[in-house]
Design a protein around this motif. Structure first.
Motif, PDB file in Angstrom:
ATOM      1  N   GLY A 159      -2.470  -0.601 -31.556  1.00  0.00           N
ATOM      2  CA  GLY A 159      -1.195  -0.963 -32.154  1.00  0.00           C
ATOM      3  C   GLY A 159      -0.941  -0.189 -33.430  1.00  0.00           C
ATOM      4  N   GLY A 160      -0.037   0.787 -33.359  1.00  0.00           N
ATOM      5  CA  GLY A 160       0.300   1.575 -34.538  1.00  0.00           C
ATOM      6  C   GLY A 160      -0.764   2.546 -34.973  1.00  0.00           C
ATOM      7  N   VAL A 161      -1.588   3.023 -34.038  1.00  0.00           N
ATOM      8  CA  VAL A 161      -2.698   3.911 -34.388  1.00  0.00           C
ATOM      9  C   VAL A 161      -2.268   5.371 -34.190  1.00  0.00           C
ATOM     10  CG1 VAL A 161      -5.094   4.536 -33.932  1.00  0.00           C
ATOM     11  CG2 VAL A 161      -4.364   2.146 -33.686  1.00  0.00           C
ATOM     12  N   ASP A 162      -1.924   6.020 -35.297  1.00  0.00           N
ATOM     13  CA  ASP A 162      -1.657   7.452 -35.208  1.00  0.00           C
ATOM     14  C   ASP A 162      -2.948   8.213 -35.500  1.00  0.00           C
ATOM     15  OD1 ASP A 162      -1.998   7.458 -37.996  1.00  0.00           O
ATOM     16  OD2 ASP A 162       0.155   7.572 -38.408  1.00  0.00           O
ATOM     17  N   ALA A 163      -2.891   9.528 -35.526  1.00  0.00           N
ATOM     18  CA  ALA A 163      -4.125  10.314 -35.654  1.00  0.00           C
ATOM     19  C   ALA A 163      -4.824  10.059 -36.986  1.00  0.00           C
ATOM     20  CB  ALA A 163      -3.813  11.795 -35.491  1.00  0.00           C
ATOM     21  N   ALA A 164      -4.064   9.962 -38.068  1.00  0.00           N
ATOM     22  CA  ALA A 164      -4.680   9.731 -39.379  1.00  0.00           C
ATOM     23  C   ALA A 164      -5.312   8.350 -39.448  1.00  0.00           C
ATOM     24  CB  ALA A 164      -3.637   9.891 -40.480  1.00  0.00           C
ATOM     25  N   VAL A 165      -4.614   7.347 -38.947  1.00  0.00           N
ATOM     26  CA  VAL A 165      -5.142   5.984 -38.979  1.00  0.00           C
ATOM     27  C   VAL A 165      -6.336   5.852 -38.036  1.00  0.00           C
ATOM     28  CG1 VAL A 165      -4.598   3.555 -38.538  1.00  0.00           C
ATOM     29  CG2 VAL A 165      -2.952   5.005 -39.700  1.00  0.00           C
ATOM     30  N   ALA A 166      -6.304   6.574 -36.917  1.00  0.00           N
ATOM     31  CA  ALA A 166      -7.451   6.564 -36.002  1.00  0.00           C
ATOM     32  C   ALA A 166      -8.713   6.980 -36.736  1.00  0.00           C
ATOM     33  CB  ALA A 166      -7.186   7.494 -34.825  1.00  0.00           C
ATOM     34  N   ARG A 167      -8.607   8.006 -37.548  1.00  0.00           N
ATOM     35  CA  ARG A 167      -9.759   8.474 -38.322  1.00  0.00           C
ATOM     36  C   ARG A 167     -10.264   7.360 -39.251  1.00  0.00           C
ATOM     37  NH1 ARG A 167      -7.449  12.622 -40.017  1.00  0.00           N
ATOM     38  NH2 ARG A 167      -8.407  14.244 -38.753  1.00  0.00           N
ATOM     39  N   ASP A 168      -9.341   6.624 -39.860  1.00  0.00           N
ATOM     40  CA  ASP A 168      -9.732   5.549 -40.781  1.00  0.00           C
ATOM     41  C   ASP A 168     -10.393   4.390 -40.028  1.00  0.00           C
ATOM     42  OD1 ASP A 168      -8.677   7.003 -42.891  1.00  0.00           O
ATOM     43  OD2 ASP A 168      -6.739   5.960 -42.840  1.00  0.00           O
TER      44      ASP A 168
END
Length: 213
Positions: A159-168
């Motif tokens: 839910g709402g996981v873009d590439a930058a947030v995926a890394r986090d």
């Protein structure tokens, strides 16, 4: 694929693509393009147009290394229909009856949960991993807080996981991430497959960073 295989694949691949679309042919092309780019854990949501037909056709056309799952699986009927179509694992949005039904049938389950109580209930019902949903409501810091008391639970934020947030999320201890529209975009509605392929390569690269062998 059995339950240990799903967990091993989640730990190795670290990326689940979620395909949900209004055009069955486009959804099928999306699944095949993702696999061609190296995304090998692919979920087709049952609220996709002609979802069971998409799953059946994809199951026939995909190479053996791709693990095709069904998403938005809520009922016993959903489990049986998706498995008959060719889905090898099930994904639920909540701790629904489908979790226990799938587990009893020997089908791996990624079960949706948000709170610690729901996460524990999902595991007790037979889930192999917990889909943290909607992950955007808490973010990576919430995942880290969940993992403090529940370090053995494999969490997959969705839910709402873009590439930058995926890394986090991965840095915060996620086993894998589940990605829908930030990866698929409009491809499953008939949109640009070239852009989809570029995003797939970006997500694969992010999920490969610091991955354990």
């Amino acid at each position: 694929m059995d339950s240990p295989d799903l967990l091993a694949r989640l730990r190795r691949e670290r990326l689940v693509a979620i395909v949900r679309g209004s055009d069955a042919e486009a959804a099928l092309r999306t699944v095949l393009a993702l696999a061609e780019e190296g995304v090998f854990l692919i979920e087709v949501s049952l609220n996709t147009d002609e979802a069971l037909g998409v799953i059946a056709r994809a199951a026939r056309e995909l190479a053996p290394g791709t693990a095709l799952g069904a998403g938005t699986v809520l009922t016993a009927d959903d489990v049986h229909a998706a498995a008959e179509a060719g889905a090898r694992w099930m994904v639920t949005p909540a701790v629904a009856e489908s979790v226990g039904v799938a587990a009893d049938a020997g089908l791996p389950v990624l079960a949706g949960a948000f709170t610690p109580t729901e996460a524990v209930a999902a595991v007790r019902a037979g889930a192999d991993a917990v889909k943290l949903f909607p992950a955007s409501a808490g973010g990576p810091s919430y995942l880290k807080a969940l993992r403090d008391p529940l370090p053995e639970v494999p969490f997959v934020p969705v839910g709402g996981v873009d590439a930058a947030v995926a890394r986090d999320y991965l840095a915060a201890g996620a086993t894998a991430v589940g990605v829908g529209s930030p990866l698929v975009g409009d491809a499953a509605h008939g949109g640009d497959l070239g852009a989809l392929r570029a995003r797939a390569r970006e997500f694969i690269a992010v999920c490969a960073e610091d991955a354990q062998p």
